[in-house]
Design a protein around this motif. Structure first.
Motif, PDB file in Angstrom:
ATOM      1  N   PHE A  34      -4.264   7.759  -4.582  1.00  0.00           N
ATOM      2  CA  PHE A  34      -3.522   6.504  -4.592  1.00  0.00           C
ATOM      3  C   PHE A  34      -4.400   5.427  -3.987  1.00  0.00           C
ATOM      4  O   PHE A  34      -5.104   5.673  -3.005  1.00  0.00           O
ATOM      5  CB  PHE A  34      -2.277   6.606  -3.700  1.00  0.00           C
ATOM      6  N   THR A  35      -4.318   4.230  -4.550  1.00  0.00           N
ATOM      7  CA  THR A  35      -4.903   3.069  -3.891  1.00  0.00           C
ATOM      8  C   THR A  35      -3.952   2.652  -2.775  1.00  0.00           C
ATOM      9  O   THR A  35      -2.822   3.161  -2.681  1.00  0.00           O
ATOM     10  CB  THR A  35      -5.062   1.889  -4.873  1.00  0.00           C
ATOM     11  N   LEU A  36      -4.378   1.710  -1.984  1.00  0.00           N
ATOM     12  CA  LEU A  36      -3.517   1.189  -0.925  1.00  0.00           C
ATOM     13  C   LEU A  36      -2.231   0.612  -1.517  1.00  0.00           C
ATOM     14  O   LEU A  36      -1.140   0.868  -1.021  1.00  0.00           O
ATOM     15  CB  LEU A  36      -4.261   0.128  -0.116  1.00  0.00           C
ATOM     16  N   ASP A  64     -12.066  -0.438  -1.998  1.00  0.00           N
ATOM     17  CA  ASP A  64     -13.248  -1.011  -2.615  1.00  0.00           C
ATOM     18  C   ASP A  64     -12.868  -2.066  -3.648  1.00  0.00           C
ATOM     19  O   ASP A  64     -11.698  -2.368  -3.843  1.00  0.00           O
ATOM     20  CB  ASP A  64     -14.129   0.081  -3.227  1.00  0.00           C
ATOM     21  N   ILE A  65     -13.866  -2.616  -4.299  1.00  0.00           N
ATOM     22  CA  ILE A  65     -13.650  -3.682  -5.272  1.00  0.00           C
ATOM     23  C   ILE A  65     -12.749  -3.226  -6.419  1.00  0.00           C
ATOM     24  O   ILE A  65     -11.867  -3.958  -6.859  1.00  0.00           O
ATOM     25  CB  ILE A  65     -15.001  -4.202  -5.816  1.00  0.00           C
ATOM     26  N   ALA A  66     -12.945  -2.006  -6.883  1.00  0.00           N
ATOM     27  CA  ALA A  66     -12.122  -1.487  -7.982  1.00  0.00           C
ATOM     28  C   ALA A  66     -10.653  -1.442  -7.581  1.00  0.00           C
ATOM     29  O   ALA A  66      -9.766  -1.795  -8.377  1.00  0.00           O
ATOM     30  CB  ALA A  66     -12.605  -0.101  -8.401  1.00  0.00           C
ATOM     31  N   GLU A  67     -10.387  -1.034  -6.347  1.00  0.00           N
ATOM     32  CA  GLU A  67      -9.003  -0.985  -5.866  1.00  0.00           C
ATOM     33  C   GLU A  67      -8.431  -2.398  -5.711  1.00  0.00           C
ATOM     34  O   GLU A  67      -7.263  -2.630  -6.028  1.00  0.00           O
ATOM     35  CB  GLU A  67      -8.918  -0.231  -4.542  1.00  0.00           C
TER      36      GLU A  67
END
Length: 81
Positions: A34-36, A64-67
């Motif tokens: 999961f992302t944040l 990170d940038i992707a997230e």
């Protein structure tokens, strides 16, 4: 997919449904599944509240940038301003 967890199970593990959602969100966030943003949504918390929960457990953010792009896309899709 829906999962039904009985009140009896929640009583056995001594957790509320909200606490169980938070635990699952934390676990999946730590595993980088999961992302944040995804984790906070799953836990029914805003991102700041979820970050505070992570900090209280000394869990670092891996963001990170992707997230960031995914979260911006998600917020835009929900027309969140």
């Amino acid at each position: 997919m829906s999962i039904v967890i009985s009140d009896k199970v929640l009583q056995t593990i001594q957790m509320s449904d909200t606490e169980l959602l938070q635990e699952i969100a934390i676990m999946l966030f730590e595993q980088e599944r999961f992302t944040l943003g995804q984790a906070s949504n799953f836990a029914l918390m805003n991102q700041l509240e979820f970050q505070r929960l992570l900090a209280s457990r000394k869990i670092s953010l891996h963001y990170d940038i992707a997230e960031l792009r995914e979260d911006v896309k998600s917020l835009s899709a929900n027309d969140w301003r």
